[in-house]
Design an enzyme around this catalytic site. Sequence first.
Site, PDB file in Angstrom:
ATOM      1  N   ASP A  33      95.609  75.788   5.298  1.00  0.00           N
ATOM      2  CA  ASP A  33      96.189  75.701   6.534  1.00  0.00           C
ATOM      3  C   ASP A  33      97.630  75.179   6.417  1.00  0.00           C
ATOM      4  O   ASP A  33      98.062  74.514   5.430  1.00  0.00           O
ATOM      5  CB  ASP A  33      95.320  74.433   7.299  1.00  0.00           C
ATOM      6  CG  ASP A  33      95.890  74.279   8.986  1.00  0.00           C
ATOM      7  OD1 ASP A  33      94.746  74.761   9.683  1.00  0.00           O
ATOM      8  OD2 ASP A  33      97.051  73.821   9.132  1.00  0.00           O
ATOM      9  N   ILE A  34      98.450  75.826   7.364  1.00  0.00           N
ATOM     10  CA  ILE A  34      99.918  75.461   7.037  1.00  0.00           C
ATOM     11  C   ILE A  34     100.440  73.835   7.329  1.00  0.00           C
ATOM     12  O   ILE A  34     101.162  73.293   6.854  1.00  0.00           O
ATOM     13  CB  ILE A  34     100.652  76.296   8.253  1.00  0.00           C
ATOM     14  CG1 ILE A  34     102.059  76.624   7.727  1.00  0.00           C
ATOM     15  CG2 ILE A  34     100.698  75.828   9.510  1.00  0.00           C
ATOM     16  CD1 ILE A  34     102.671  77.826   8.425  1.00  0.00           C
ATOM     17  N   GLN A 103      91.228  75.269  21.169  1.00  0.00           N
ATOM     18  CA  GLN A 103      91.466  76.166  20.160  1.00  0.00           C
ATOM     19  C   GLN A 103      92.765  76.383  20.486  1.00  0.00           C
ATOM     20  O   GLN A 103      93.153  77.047  21.504  1.00  0.00           O
ATOM     21  CB  GLN A 103      90.396  77.378  20.257  1.00  0.00           C
ATOM     22  CG  GLN A 103      90.736  78.463  19.188  1.00  0.00           C
ATOM     23  CD  GLN A 103      89.619  79.613  19.295  1.00  0.00           C
ATOM     24  OE1 GLN A 103      89.007  79.432  20.011  1.00  0.00           O
ATOM     25  NE2 GLN A 103      89.727  80.448  18.604  1.00  0.00           N
ATOM     26  N   HIS A 109      88.074  81.073  13.630  1.00  0.00           N
ATOM     27  CA  HIS A 109      87.985  80.457  12.299  1.00  0.00           C
ATOM     28  C   HIS A 109      87.339  79.258  12.114  1.00  0.00           C
ATOM     29  O   HIS A 109      87.009  78.596  13.241  1.00  0.00           O
ATOM     30  CB  HIS A 109      89.691  80.313  12.063  1.00  0.00           C
ATOM     31  CG  HIS A 109      90.307  79.253  13.150  1.00  0.00           C
ATOM     32  ND1 HIS A 109      90.834  79.940  14.356  1.00  0.00           N
ATOM     33  CD2 HIS A 109      90.523  78.109  13.224  1.00  0.00           C
ATOM     34  CE1 HIS A 109      91.268  78.917  15.067  1.00  0.00           C
ATOM     35  NE2 HIS A 109      91.139  77.867  14.372  1.00  0.00           N
TER      36      HIS A 109
HETATM   37  P1  AMP Z   1      92.645  75.379  15.914  1.00  0.00           P
HETATM   38  O1  AMP Z   1      93.106  74.467  17.066  1.00  0.00           O
HETATM   39  O2  AMP Z   1      91.257  75.409  15.605  1.00  0.00           O
HETATM   40  O3  AMP Z   1      92.961  76.785  16.653  1.00  0.00           O
HETATM   41  O4  AMP Z   1      93.510  75.439  14.647  1.00  0.00           O
HETATM   42  C1  AMP Z   1      94.490  76.403  14.382  1.00  0.00           C
HETATM   43  C2  AMP Z   1      95.000  75.938  12.821  1.00  0.00           C
HETATM   44  O5  AMP Z   1      95.707  77.012  12.353  1.00  0.00           O
HETATM   45  C3  AMP Z   1      95.912  74.486  12.835  1.00  0.00           C
HETATM   46  O6  AMP Z   1      95.232  73.492  12.005  1.00  0.00           O
HETATM   47  C4  AMP Z   1      97.153  75.251  12.445  1.00  0.00           C
HETATM   48  O7  AMP Z   1      97.796  74.427  11.410  1.00  0.00           O
HETATM   49  C5  AMP Z   1      96.741  76.372  11.567  1.00  0.00           C
HETATM   50  N1  AMP Z   1      97.782  77.393  11.353  1.00  0.00           N
HETATM   51  C6  AMP Z   1      98.391  78.170  12.602  1.00  0.00           C
HETATM   52  N2  AMP Z   1      99.204  79.128  12.211  1.00  0.00           N
HETATM   53  C7  AMP Z   1      99.019  79.203  10.870  1.00  0.00           C
HETATM   54  C8  AMP Z   1      99.505  79.803   9.979  1.00  0.00           C
HETATM   55  N3  AMP Z   1     100.401  81.078  10.070  1.00  0.00           N
HETATM   56  N4  AMP Z   1      99.126  79.877   8.484  1.00  0.00           N
HETATM   57  C9  AMP Z   1      98.159  78.875   8.145  1.00  0.00           C
HETATM   58  N5  AMP Z   1      97.700  78.257   9.086  1.00  0.00           N
HETATM   59  C10 AMP Z   1      98.242  78.384  10.550  1.00  0.00           C
END
Ligand code: AMP
Length: 119
Positions: A33-34, A103, A109
């Site tokens: 996760d970023i 989400q 995911h």
């Molecule tokens: P959600 O709220 O369950 O949709 O979580 C989305 C997750 O994706 C968050 O924890 C973000 O930090 C992560 N995220 C968003 N863009 C990226 C990316 N390009 N690479 C890795 N993680 C990401």
Amino acid sequence: MQYDCDNAFYKIIHGTIKANVILEGEHFVAFHDIAPKAPVHVLVIPKGNYADYYDFMENAANEEIIGFFKGVNQIVKLMKLEQNGFKLRTNSGKFRLNDEGGQEVMHMHFHVLGKSTEE
Ligand code: AMP
């Protein structure tokens, strides 16, 4: 729910944006996760176009579902989380009643959250 290809995880699968990929299988990709919320915070996504968990479970083939969850467990093993325990989380849906899903990225995911035993 309609799947919209204009999302970060679709772009990671198709190589148009980069991610810190840990493992990839026939039916999943796993990457860091970023913005990690735990010492280990890995995202596991199916390769097929599914907007959220409900969409995935309703519409994916059994092989995709099994392949995806086997991938989640491979990450648990690889990150050495099995001994101390770990959390799996999925937020399903953005626009449900009172924004309950929460989400942000509309490609299904699972978050794998934990603290590696190797420290
Ligand atoms: P959600 O709220 O369950 O949709 O979580 C989305 C997750 O994706 C968050 O924890 C973000 O930090 C992560 N995220 C968003 N863009 C990226 C990316 N390009 N690479 C890795 N993680 C990401």
